[in-house]
Scaffold this motif. Sequence first.
Motif, short mmCIF file in Angstrom:
data_model
loop_
_atom_site.label_atom_id
_atom_site.label_comp_id
_atom_site.label_asym_id
_atom_site.label_seq_id
_atom_site.Cartn_x
_atom_site.Cartn_y
_atom_site.Cartn_z
N LEU A 73 -64.33 104.17 74.76
CA LEU A 73 -63.89 103.37 73.63
C LEU A 73 -62.58 103.88 73.07
CD1 LEU A 73 -67.27 102.93 71.75
CD2 LEU A 73 -65.95 101.12 72.82
N THR A 105 -70.48 111.83 58.02
CA THR A 105 -70.25 111.85 59.46
C THR A 105 -69.34 110.71 59.87
OG1 THR A 105 -72.13 110.41 59.74
CG2 THR A 105 -72.54 112.77 59.88
N THR A 106 -68.17 110.62 59.19
CA THR A 106 -67.41 109.39 59.35
C THR A 106 -66.13 109.51 60.16
OG1 THR A 106 -66.47 109.87 57.22
CG2 THR A 106 -68.32 108.36 57.27
N GLY A 107 -65.91 110.64 60.83
CA GLY A 107 -64.73 110.73 61.69
C GLY A 107 -64.83 109.68 62.79
N TRP A 108 -63.68 109.24 63.27
CA TRP A 108 -63.70 108.20 64.32
C TRP A 108 -64.47 108.65 65.55
CZ3 TRP A 108 -63.25 103.26 64.57
CH2 TRP A 108 -62.35 102.56 63.77
N PHE A 159 -68.02 108.54 64.92
CA PHE A 159 -68.36 107.13 64.73
C PHE A 159 -68.49 106.42 66.08
CE2 PHE A 159 -67.00 102.68 64.14
CZ PHE A 159 -67.98 102.25 63.25
N LEU A 160 -67.51 106.66 66.96
CA LEU A 160 -67.53 105.99 68.26
C LEU A 160 -68.69 106.48 69.12
CD1 LEU A 160 -63.70 105.88 68.94
CD2 LEU A 160 -65.17 103.95 68.39
N ARG A 173 -71.53 107.40 67.89
CA ARG A 173 -72.72 106.76 67.33
C ARG A 173 -72.73 105.28 67.64
NH1 ARG A 173 -75.52 108.50 62.66
NH2 ARG A 173 -75.62 110.75 62.61
N LEU A 174 -71.54 104.75 67.86
CA LEU A 174 -71.42 103.33 68.18
C LEU A 174 -72.18 103.01 69.46
CD1 LEU A 174 -69.84 101.22 66.66
CD2 LEU A 174 -68.02 101.45 68.33
N VAL A 212 -75.00 103.95 70.24
CA VAL A 212 -76.35 103.57 69.82
C VAL A 212 -76.33 102.13 69.32
CG1 VAL A 212 -78.21 104.07 68.19
CG2 VAL A 212 -76.82 105.95 69.11
N VAL A 213 -75.33 101.85 68.50
CA VAL A 213 -75.20 100.52 67.92
C VAL A 213 -75.01 99.46 68.99
CG1 VAL A 213 -73.76 99.11 66.40
CG2 VAL A 213 -74.23 101.48 65.81
N VAL A 214 -74.14 99.75 69.96
CA VAL A 214 -73.84 98.80 71.02
C VAL A 214 -75.09 98.54 71.88
CG1 VAL A 214 -72.46 98.37 73.09
CG2 VAL A 214 -71.39 99.37 71.07
N ASP A 228 -78.07 98.92 71.00
CA ASP A 228 -79.00 98.23 70.13
C ASP A 228 -78.72 96.73 70.12
OD1 ASP A 228 -81.08 98.98 68.57
OD2 ASP A 228 -79.99 98.70 66.70
N HIS A 229 -77.44 96.42 70.09
CA HIS A 229 -77.01 95.03 69.99
C HIS A 229 -77.30 94.26 71.27
CE1 HIS A 229 -74.79 91.54 68.91
NE2 HIS A 229 -73.85 91.74 69.79
N PRO A 243 -62.22 106.05 56.25
CA PRO A 243 -63.43 106.82 56.55
C PRO A 243 -64.65 106.46 55.68
CG PRO A 243 -61.69 108.27 55.72
CD PRO A 243 -61.08 106.93 55.91
N ARG A 296 -66.04 103.30 57.05
CA ARG A 296 -66.68 103.59 58.34
C ARG A 296 -68.07 104.18 58.08
NH1 ARG A 296 -61.99 105.55 60.65
NH2 ARG A 296 -62.56 107.68 60.23
N GLU A 337 -71.55 102.57 59.10
CA GLU A 337 -72.42 103.36 59.98
C GLU A 337 -73.85 103.45 59.41
OE1 GLU A 337 -70.58 106.96 61.55
OE2 GLU A 337 -72.53 107.93 61.48
N TRP A 388 -60.98 96.65 72.83
CA TRP A 388 -59.57 96.97 72.73
C TRP A 388 -59.03 97.67 73.98
CZ3 TRP A 388 -56.27 101.20 72.64
CH2 TRP A 388 -56.85 102.46 72.62
N THR A 389 -59.84 98.55 74.59
CA THR A 389 -59.34 99.27 75.76
C THR A 389 -59.12 98.29 76.92
OG1 THR A 389 -61.61 99.86 76.31
CG2 THR A 389 -60.30 101.54 75.23
#
Lengths: 136, 107
Positions: A8, A118-121, A124-125, A127-128, A130-132, A134-135, B15, B18, B22, B83-84
Amino acid sequence: MTEVGMQLRSVVKERRFAQSPEKVWRALTQKYLIADWLMANDFKPEVGHRFVLDAEWGQITCDVLAVEPQKFLSYSWQSQGLDSVVTWTLTSTADGTHLKMVQTGFGADQELAYRGATTGWTRFLDRLEVVVCDHD
Amino acid sequence: MVQLHDDVFRSLGDPTRRGLFEFLCLDGEQTVTALTERIGISQPAVSKHLGVLKQAGLVTGRQEGRHTHYTARKEALAPLIDWTQRMGGFWDSKLDDLENLLGRMDQ
């Protein structure tokens, strides 16, 4: 960083050219040559120089981050809310030049610790993933 | 050409937003009050951030009595995930142009 998190974040492209690194370097760093293959620009191969690339859909703001003639070039690439860094690595080969382009996004604030959240990119990515999943 | 989805990138560029997004993704629907307790900033600030996320289509709000319950719209993440791929296509075409230029420089 997990594999999905990594995917990502980066675009990687590699090409082999019959021309010498010296010639490829010129195409990557001379304003009129850059305009020929990439976009109209006011590029200068000087660390710290800010330049703009003119796309049909808007402008891309860039700062030159590293210049190592005929070997390595790096600049930031900010456009439409995307903070990324583009790097070009040239390697001399027996029959020309091997060129590698990497564009990495979301790097700017990865060291930023926000109130322990825990909000650094990067996180976040990751953890995404998991989200993806999940979706799907 | 590469038209990235500004709103999604811009909203998630912050942040705090985000973090809010999250929490909603991982733990499901929550009220502003619950989110405020969790993230440790003022309720008006949380509401403002949720407004930005809502405008980008990343969350939806459901009114229930005095409270608004927010839910993440995970499908709105598609531009971020794509995006990639989009930039990949962009660079392929630009590198073709570079190859073409290098050929002409030989002449």
